[in-house]
Every structure is written in C-alpha cells, then in structure tokens.
Enzyme design. Structure first.
Site, PDB file in Angstrom:
ATOM      1  N   TYR A   1      -0.561  51.728  81.601  1.00  0.00           N
ATOM      2  CA  TYR A   1       0.447  52.246  82.534  1.00  0.00           C
ATOM      3  C   TYR A   1      -0.031  53.553  83.153  1.00  0.00           C
ATOM      4  CZ  TYR A   1       5.205  53.544  84.036  1.00  0.00           C
ATOM      5  OH  TYR A   1       6.316  53.885  84.766  1.00  0.00           O
TER       6      TYR A   1
ATOM      7  N   ARG B   1      40.764  48.631  70.736  1.00  0.00           N
ATOM      8  CA  ARG B   1      40.383  49.159  69.421  1.00  0.00           C
ATOM      9  C   ARG B   1      38.871  49.274  69.232  1.00  0.00           C
ATOM     10  NH1 ARG B   1      43.395  45.652  65.209  1.00  0.00           N
ATOM     11  NH2 ARG B   1      43.990  44.344  66.976  1.00  0.00           N
TER      12      ARG B   1
ATOM     13  N   GLU C   1      55.687  33.501  66.190  1.00  0.00           N
ATOM     14  CA  GLU C   1      54.894  34.724  66.222  1.00  0.00           C
ATOM     15  C   GLU C   1      55.427  35.688  65.163  1.00  0.00           C
ATOM     16  OE1 GLU C   1      51.962  35.455  67.962  1.00  0.00           O
ATOM     17  OE2 GLU C   1      52.244  33.309  67.934  1.00  0.00           O
TER      18      GLU C   1
END
Ligand code: UD1
Ligand code: MG
Length: 449
Positions: free
Chosen positions: A368, A15, A153
């Site tokens: 950089y 889900r 259950e």
C-alpha cells in the site's frame, strides 16, 4: 402450495440502546433478521416481506440484499397492525403465509415446516412454548380438543389465566387471503390499545376455522430485547453450531472455546484447537489443522494445511494443500500455493506465493502506497530471507533467493540471488578500544565531583 413470510421488525428495540436497529445486531456473524430470513428460505418460503420502522433504512437495504421486500409501519399500533401492513405487497399472492418476528434469531425451518403442516390440517397454526419463566408473554388457552381457544395478553389476563404455562411465541401460519381479511377486522379494545395479532384466531373461529398449536423449544423461541438477551442468543447459537460441527466429524478438543459463524464450513476430519475465532466466510478442508488462538475471516484453508498458533487470515486468504502459516502471520487477499510456507511473523497482502516457496520470518509485502494496493508475485520454490520488505508491485522469479534484510524494489529474475542490505564492515579490536575510552572518561568525571 406457494409460501410467503411476513417478518415483524418495526419495533424500535429501545432496550438495546443502540444506533443500530435491533434486528441488525448479529448472532454468529449474521444480523438477526438474516437468521430469520435464512430459516424461511430453508422452509421454501419464496416471498418475504419485512415490516420496518420508518427510520429502518438499513433494515430495508439488508432485506433487499437478501431478496426480501419491505414495507414501513408508521406509527406502530401493534403486531396485528404490523402484519396487516404487508397486505399491499402480497396483494397478488395466494397460498399460505407465516408471520414471525425479526428478533427471533434461533428459529429453525423445522418449526416453520411444522406450522405449515398443522395449518394444512386445522386452518391456522400458531407456535407455543413453555418457558421456565413465563414472564409477560401472551398465554395460550386451549379448548377440549387441544385446539387454541384464545390468546390472552399478559396485561389483559386475570390471575388464573396468568398461571397458564403455554405461551405464545409469535409465529402464525394461515391462508394469505383469509389472513388479511381477518387482520382487517382487528380492533384495539384492550389494555394496550393495540391491534393484536393474537386476536386473529378468534375471527377465524367465528368462521369455523380452527387454530392448532405447534409446540417449540424455549431456546428456539428466544426473543432478543437487550444486550444480555443478545449474548444469551449468541451462546445458544454457538452451542448449536458447535454440536453440528462435531456431528460432522470436526475434531475440537475444547469446542466451548471455538467461535463459529453462521456460514463457517468445516469439512469432516479437520482439527480445530482451542480458542479459534471464525468470522464469516471461512472454509476449512479435510485434514487441515487450525492451531490455538487464530482468527480467520473470508479465508479458505486447504487439505492438510496448518494455520497458527496465533495466525490471522483475512479476506481473500487462500491456502492450498499442505501450506503452513505460523505464529503472528497475517495473510490478506493472498494465495499461498501448494506447500508454500510462511512460518513466523509476516504480513502477506495482495500477493501470490508460488508452490513450495519459503517466506522467512519478518517478511513484509509493502502493498500500500497510501493510495493504491499493489501486487507481489513470488515464484515457485523461491526463498525469501528473514526481514525482507517486498515493495509492490514486484515479482520474485521461480527459485530465486532473497538475502535476509533486503528491501526488494525491483523484479528479481528466476534462479538469481538478490541482496540489497548494506555490506558488512568489521573493525578488529574496535569494541575494546571504545570501552577503555568510555571508562576513562567516566572515571575523570567522578574525580571532578
Ligand atoms: C407479542 C405477543 C405475545 C407473545 C410475545 C412473544 C401480541 C399482541 N403479543 O407480545 O402474545 O407472547 O410477542 O414474544 O402479538 N412489532 C411491530 N410493530 C408493532 C408492534 C410490534 O413490528 O406495532 C414487532 C416488534 O418489532 C417485534 C414483534 O413485533 O419484533 C413483537 O412485538 P412486541 O412488542 O415485542 O410484542 P409483545 O408485547 O412482546
Ligand atoms: Mg416482546
């Protein structure tokens, strides 16, 4: 008594509709599995085995990183079958174990401790809770002594059983040897044809071993199955972390707008203004103030320092005592030493800014070159004028002054002035002459039409 933990995480979490395994989704910056492992560690659970799906490589690697073991369950035949998969990994273990789910990020060590305490008295302990909406949880039926009679259950329950308000959260504590003997006895004669962990107490009961029920808070037992539930778990965790910060004397005028990570360290008497986001790895010392709309990650903010509004501190930003980092300043892997200031619009990366140095607005460390990162070193008390580009590797000596708009490509000696911008030229009266010429040209054009 030594303690072990089994964490069930082999479900696919369909889900969530995600390429990321469900238990790797984060709550307060830590994967849910990490939250459960942390709570187990806090409850002194030394050995932890995570039951994973065969495609759960990422889950196994994460478990290993946190010092936990893992096993694969394939196919998924139910919670009892999943727990049973850990038998081999814990074959040499004797002591008590606790089973929990990996998608239960709000679980606390206190609930594990309470379960161990109840297990020591009754033989088995399971955790129950009374959710506002009992939905399809397994229902716990108690006997006359308040011990668990059985768990039914939802899919197997009759109408009367479905009215039972006490639900099974999924946490079970038992003696390890007994537990694996009982799980080996499980069958799957039920509505889902699964091996239910919830049937374990029945086997225990047949041997005269009782099962106590420990009741826990609904929020803590929240399981995450969808994005909406993940967001709800995040909200609950944020509420918990904010309350802890306030209890620790952190000043927050609008705590509901401040987002914290599982490991955020806010010392007493620091002040956090509204709308501040703490990603993992942040420490804020006493007396510091984080002003509104700032984003911090992997950074340390020293006593009395001021950050923001609208500042961004990234990994390795270390601000010593009394440092100021103002609006639209980004700091990465840089130490600003005592009393240094960068108040406006700058990027400071891979640098050391000496004590009391002043970084002018618009200063950029060009760290950089497309391949490697290079260091910038600014000496104590140096003054970097606005709009300076510091092309690393480069050093500016103590007390040096860099003129505004400079592009510094070579080291600057202590105490000197460096200015690299083009010299200013001035032509008197030029502007007026220019405008007169332009206006005349425009007038001639209009006449032609
Ligand atoms: C389970 C309980 C139910 C309880 C509920 C609480 C059983 C039989 N039922 O039901 O009583 O009220 O949790 O949320 O135990 N898992 C595996 N392998 C499997 C099956 C599950 O690892 O083969 C893991 C899942 O990843 C998950 C957990 O076990 O973390 C629970 O599984 P889930 O399918 O959600 O159980 P429920 O049917 O909700
Ligand atoms: Mg479930």
């Amino acid at each position: 008594m030594t303690r072990a933990g089994i964490i069930l995480a082999a479900g696919q979490g369909k889900r969530m509709k995600s390429a990321t395994p469900k238990v790797m989704h984060t709550v307060a910056g830590l994967p849910m599995l990490g939250q459960v492992i942390a709570a187990m560690r806090e409850a002194k659970i030394e050995r932890i085995v995570v039951v994973t799906h065969k495609e759960g490589g990422e889950v196994r690697a994460f478990a290993q990183k946190l010092g936990a073991g893992s096993v694969v369950q394939d196919p998924q035949l139910g919670t009892g079958h999943a727990a049973c998969m850990a038998a081999g990994a814990l074959a040499d273990f004797s002591g008590v174990l606790i089973v929990a789910y990996g998608d239960m990020p709000l679980v606390t060590f206190a609930t594990f401790e309470a379960s161990f305490a109840a297990q020591a008295k009754a033989g088995i302990a399971m955790v129950g809770f009374r959710p506002k909406d009992a939905a399809e949880y397994g229902r716990m039926i108690l006997d006359a002594n308040g011990l668990l009679d059985r768990i039914v259950e939802f899919k197997d329950a009759n109408t009367r059983e479905r009215c039972e308000p006490l639900c099974n959260a999924g946490i079970l504590a038992a003696d390890a040897k007994d537990f694996f003997r009982w799980t080996a006895m499980l069958g799957n004669d039920n509505a889902q044809k699964e091996y239910y962990l919830t049937d374990v107490p029945s086997f225990a009961k047949a041997e005269g071993v009782g099962c106590a029920v420990v009741e826990a808070d609904e929020i803590e037992m929240m399981g995450v199955n969808s994005r909406a539930e993940l967001a709800a778990a995040e909200a609950a965790m944020q509420a918990r972390l904010r309350a802890l910060a306030l209890a620790g004397a952190v000043g927050m005028t609008a705590p509901e707008t401040v987002f914290l990570s599982y490991d955020t360290v806010l010392e007493a008497d620091c002040q956090i203004e509204p709308y501040v986001f703490f990603a993992p790895g942040v420490v804020v010392r006493s007396g510091a103030r984080i002003r509104a709309f700032s984003h911090l990650e992997g950074a340390e903010v020293g006593a009395g320092a001021i950050v923001g509004p609208y500042a961004r501190l990234r990994h390795g930003a270390v601000l010593e005592e009394g440092v100021h980092v103002g609006n639209f300043v980004e700091v990465k892997n840089t130490r600003l030493e005592k009393g240094a200031k960068a108040n406006h619009l700058s990027y400071l990366g891979d640098a050391r800014i000496g004590p009391a140095a002043n970084i002018g607005a618009g200063t950029i460390t060009c760290n950089y070159d497309g391949f490697d990162k290079h260091k910038t070193d600014i000496g104590a008390g140096a003054f970097i004028g606005s709009d300076t580009a510091l092309v690393a590797p480069v050093t500016v000596g103590e007390g040096a002054i860099v003129g505004a708009g400079s592009v510094v490509t070579k080291d600057v000696a202590a105490g000197s002035l460096v200015v690299t911008r083009a010299e200013q030229k001035e032509i008197l009266g030029w502007a007026e002459k220019f405008r007169t010429k332009k206006k005349a040209a425009r007038a001639a054009k209009t006449k032609d039409k």
